[in-house]
Scaffold this motif. Structure first.
Motif, PDB file in Angstrom:
ATOM      1  N   GLN A  96       0.773  -1.267  -0.040  1.00 27.42           N
ATOM      2  CA  GLN A  96      -0.069  -0.006   0.244  1.00 27.42           C
ATOM      3  C   GLN A  96       0.961   1.102   0.070  1.00 27.42           C
ATOM      4  O   GLN A  96       0.670   2.241  -0.529  1.00 27.42           O
ATOM      5  CB  GLN A  96      -0.938  -0.148   1.313  1.00 27.42           C
ATOM      6  N   ILE A  97       1.927   1.145   0.752  1.00 25.42           N
ATOM      7  CA  ILE A  97       2.776   2.351   0.963  1.00 25.42           C
ATOM      8  C   ILE A  97       3.568   2.830  -0.621  1.00 25.42           C
ATOM      9  O   ILE A  97       3.708   3.796  -0.692  1.00 25.42           O
ATOM     10  CB  ILE A  97       3.937   2.326   2.130  1.00 25.42           C
ATOM     11  N   ASN A  98       3.756   1.834  -1.329  1.00 21.19           N
ATOM     12  CA  ASN A  98       4.186   1.826  -2.607  1.00 21.19           C
ATOM     13  C   ASN A  98       3.423   2.729  -3.384  1.00 21.19           C
ATOM     14  O   ASN A  98       4.105   3.819  -4.186  1.00 21.19           O
ATOM     15  CB  ASN A  98       4.321   0.751  -3.092  1.00 21.19           C
ATOM     16  N   TYR A  99       2.202   2.925  -3.160  1.00 18.36           N
ATOM     17  CA  TYR A  99       1.344   3.883  -3.775  1.00 18.36           C
ATOM     18  C   TYR A  99       1.667   5.139  -3.550  1.00 18.36           C
ATOM     19  O   TYR A  99       1.669   6.318  -4.086  1.00 18.36           O
ATOM     20  CB  TYR A  99       0.176   3.524  -3.347  1.00 18.36           C
ATOM     21  N   HIS A 100       1.865   5.540  -2.094  1.00 18.55           N
ATOM     22  CA  HIS A 100       2.496   6.954  -1.836  1.00 18.55           C
ATOM     23  C   HIS A 100       3.838   7.373  -2.274  1.00 18.55           C
ATOM     24  O   HIS A 100       3.954   8.278  -2.426  1.00 18.55           O
ATOM     25  CB  HIS A 100       2.374   7.044  -0.132  1.00 18.55           C
ATOM     26  N   LYS A 101       4.631   6.394  -2.184  1.00 14.24           N
ATOM     27  CA  LYS A 101       5.974   6.341  -2.587  1.00 14.24           C
ATOM     28  C   LYS A 101       5.879   6.939  -4.177  1.00 14.24           C
ATOM     29  O   LYS A 101       6.819   7.667  -4.707  1.00 14.24           O
ATOM     30  CB  LYS A 101       6.858   5.196  -2.497  1.00 14.24           C
ATOM     31  N   LYS A 102       5.183   6.266  -4.897  1.00 15.85           N
ATOM     32  CA  LYS A 102       4.915   6.623  -6.294  1.00 15.85           C
ATOM     33  C   LYS A 102       4.346   8.039  -6.496  1.00 15.85           C
ATOM     34  O   LYS A 102       5.079   8.779  -7.460  1.00 15.85           O
ATOM     35  CB  LYS A 102       3.843   5.745  -7.011  1.00 15.85           C
ATOM     36  N   LYS A 103       3.467   8.718  -5.925  1.00 21.03           N
ATOM     37  CA  LYS A 103       3.153   9.989  -5.929  1.00 21.03           C
ATOM     38  C   LYS A 103       4.408  10.870  -5.298  1.00 21.03           C
ATOM     39  O   LYS A 103       4.396  12.119  -5.651  1.00 21.03           O
ATOM     40  CB  LYS A 103       2.098  10.020  -4.959  1.00 21.03           C
ATOM     41  N   LYS A 104       5.258  10.143  -4.411  1.00 20.32           N
ATOM     42  CA  LYS A 104       6.213  11.230  -3.782  1.00 20.32           C
ATOM     43  C   LYS A 104       7.517  10.519  -3.835  1.00 20.32           C
ATOM     44  O   LYS A 104       8.053   9.729  -2.789  1.00 20.32           O
ATOM     45  CB  LYS A 104       5.847  11.545  -2.317  1.00 20.32           C
ATOM     46  N   PRO A 105       8.217  10.400  -4.828  1.00 17.25           N
ATOM     47  CA  PRO A 105       9.400   9.471  -5.147  1.00 17.25           C
ATOM     48  C   PRO A 105      10.623   9.655  -3.971  1.00 17.25           C
ATOM     49  O   PRO A 105      11.439   8.933  -3.735  1.00 17.25           O
ATOM     50  CB  PRO A 105      10.028   9.733  -6.518  1.00 17.25           C
ATOM     51  N   SER A 106      10.709  11.002  -3.471  1.00 18.60           N
ATOM     52  CA  SER A 106      11.797  11.165  -2.586  1.00 18.60           C
ATOM     53  C   SER A 106      11.193  10.368  -1.038  1.00 18.60           C
ATOM     54  O   SER A 106      12.087  10.554   0.073  1.00 18.60           O
ATOM     55  CB  SER A 106      11.779  12.827  -2.285  1.00 18.60           C
ATOM     56  N   MET A 107      10.117   9.890  -0.965  1.00 21.41           N
ATOM     57  CA  MET A 107       9.983   9.356   0.379  1.00 21.41           C
ATOM     58  C   MET A 107      10.636   8.205   0.695  1.00 21.41           C
ATOM     59  O   MET A 107      10.973   7.394  -0.021  1.00 21.41           O
ATOM     60  CB  MET A 107       8.466   8.888   0.310  1.00 21.41           C
ATOM     61  N   MET A 108      11.536   8.270   1.909  1.00 17.42           N
ATOM     62  CA  MET A 108      12.377   7.206   2.373  1.00 17.42           C
ATOM     63  C   MET A 108      11.468   6.279   3.307  1.00 17.42           C
ATOM     64  O   MET A 108      10.917   6.626   3.991  1.00 17.42           O
ATOM     65  CB  MET A 108      13.306   7.561   3.235  1.00 17.42           C
ATOM     66  N   ILE A 109      11.601   4.752   2.931  1.00 21.45           N
ATOM     67  CA  ILE A 109      11.108   3.804   3.697  1.00 21.45           C
ATOM     68  C   ILE A 109      11.793   2.781   4.534  1.00 21.45           C
ATOM     69  O   ILE A 109      12.964   2.376   3.891  1.00 21.45           O
ATOM     70  CB  ILE A 109      10.136   2.825   2.842  1.00 21.45           C
TER      71      ILE A 109
END
Ligand code: SAM
Ligand code: SF4
Length: 476
Positions: A96-109
């Motif tokens: 699910q978090i992949n969806y947020h990361k796609k919208k904000k590629p700079s997001m570190m997980i």
């Protein structure tokens, strides 16, 4: 009856308790830092407590916390490996978090905690969106690991330590109601229960400096907190000694020191191991009104052969002896809860019946109930076949749950017609006109608000109950 078929564990907590325990998300802190950290914590109270340490370390590095994942520059999942289902939940969440990361590629997980420790570097290969993997003893290294990720690398630190207790780190209280807080008093576990992954994911047992624990309790009192829960996998084996050898503190002594911090501070603790809980601890509980008369004493099984296979190092008779000691020193009203595992390797129907009869004997106030989930690398996975069919495990679990519901209700009925001292924690989930708190025995009590508020101690006359809750009226 609650459906059990799609769950790998059930407990008989109220919805309030369950919601408060299963997943925690960071609250908003706005201290003007430039970057935002979002943490989701899974599993046990120890993980929730660790996330407070992580937030503190990251705050020093310029991160405020956020409760909105979309706002986050850095997302941490603080994970649990105790059962297969717990790990699957995290993997689904990463998708699910992949969806947020796609919208904000700079997001570190980042993946923290037990799953990070168990799977190590392979997690980076299996879950492509993960940038960093950090085990429970490596949180001080987070600033370096974050700079590696900032520099475009992936980062891993899963080194376990024999000393780390994070004693000097002042946790940032997350999801706090401002009334109750956790204090971690030790880390790791030296027991080798054959079903359990914890010794592998959290390393060797070590006890935290007693002075730092007392300082933390004092600071909480100064901030207005009214209840602390001392946390460890096996609190009864707490043992700290000063380096110069002039001081040695065991768990009973620590409990006393914390109780003396303030008579207005309630003290709870978890978890007690049946092989280690001493009469000294029970007498210390009796001596201080502010030490809550409630003990979480996981039995796991009521059958001695199964307990031996589980490597619990006590048998049914020993467990019953400890329960009898609790009843004789602290009385019938002392709350007792358990963890139970249904369908451990080779468990027969008769042996399962022994678990039910132990539950009849003890009359637990409540229990956390699971069916056995084989964990790779544990003693049981290496030595025994996981031979109880899933439907049999689930049916046995169902019987354990039904038994617990009966005893919870019977125990709660005993509380009717009595006045209980309740520490108010919040509004009731159902109505802002009612308050919710817990009595000494850790039972949730709901009553009309009147002029009372969060953090008050209120005497409540209980007139009704359900399986998980007492209902009453405040009396002056
Ligand atoms: N240290 C605590 C003790 O010894 O009671 C328990 C800690 S463990 C995090 C919490 C509970 O998870 C255990 O008491 C046990 O009932 C359950 N558990 C652990 N491993 C399990 C497994 N492989 N399958 C099912 N339940 C498990
Ligand atoms: Fe696991 Fe046993 Fe240690 Fe509890 S005492 S954490 S069940 S190994």
């Amino acid at each position: 009856m609650e459906p059990i078929l799609d769950l790998d564990f059930i407990d008989n907590r109220t919805p309030e308790q369950a919601a408060a325990c299963d997943t925690h998300v960071t609250q908003e802190t706005n201290t003007g830092k430039t970057r935002k950290l979002y943490i989701e914590s899974y599993g046990c109270a120890m993980n929730f407590s660790d996330s407070e340490i992580v937030s503190s370390i990251m705050h020093e590095q310029g991160f405020d916390t956020t409760s909105e994942i979309e706002q986050a520059d850095l997302v941490f999942l603080n994970t649990c490996s105790i059962r297969e289902k717990a790990e699957q939940t995290v993997r689904n969440r990463l998708a699910q978090i992949n969806y947020h990361k796609k919208k904000k590629p700079s997001m570190m997980i980042g993946v923290l905690g037990c799953m990070a420790e168990r799977l190590k570097k392979s997690l980076l290969e299996e879950e492509k969106i993960v940038d960093l993997v950090v085990g429970p003893d490596a949180y001080r290294d987070l600033p370096n690991l974050i700079s590696e990720v900032d520099g475009g690398q992936k980062a891993v630190n899963v080194l376990l330590s024999r000393e780390e207790t994070y004693a000097d780190i002042n946790p940032i209280r997350l999801n706090s109601n401002g009334v109750s807080a956790f204090i971690s008093i030790m880390r790791g576990c030296d027991n080798m229960c054959s079903f359990c992954v914890v010794p592998f994911t959290r390393g060797r047992e070590r006890s935290r400096d007693a002075h730092s624990i007392i300082r933390e309790a004092e600071a909480l009192v100064a901030q207005g907190y009214k209840e602390v829960t001392l946390l460890g996998q096996n609190v009864d084996s707490y043992k700290w000694a000063s380096e110069d050898g002039t001081e040695a503190v065991n768990f009973a002594q620590l409990l006393e020191k914390v109780a003396l911090v303030s008579a207005d501070l309630r003290v709870r603790f978890s978890t007690s191991h049946p092989k280690d809980i001493t009469d000294e601890v029970l007498y210390t509980m009796k001596k201080y009104d502010n030490i809550c008369k409630y003990i979480h004493l996981p039995a796991q099984s009521g059958n001695s052969r199964v307990l031996e296979l589980m490597n619990r190092t006590y048998d049914r008779a020993w467990y019953i002896n400890r329960v009898d000691a609790i009843r004789s020193i602290l009385g019938e009203s002392c709350g007792i809860s358990s963890d139970m595992i249904a369908g451990f390797c080779t468990e027969t129907e008769e042996e399962h019946q022994d678990t039910l009869s132990l539950m009849d004997y003890v009359q637990y106030d409540y229990s956390y109930m699971f069916f056995y989930s084989e964990r790779p690398g544990t003693l049981a996975a290496r030595k025994f076949e996981d031979d109880i069919p899933l439907e049999v495990k689930k049916r046995r679990l169902d019987e354990i749950i039904n038994k617990q519901r009966e005893t919870s209700l019977a125990r709660n009925k005993h509380d009717i017609g009595k006045v209980h001292r309740v520490l108010v924690e919040n509004f009731s989930k159902k109505s802002a006109e009612q308050l919710s708190g817990r009595n000494d025995q850790n039972k949730v009590v709901i009553f009309d608000k009147k002029h009372y508020k969060k953090g008050d101690y209120v005497n409540v006359f209980v007139h009704d109950c359900s399986v998980g809750t007492l209902f009453g009226e405040a009396v002056d």
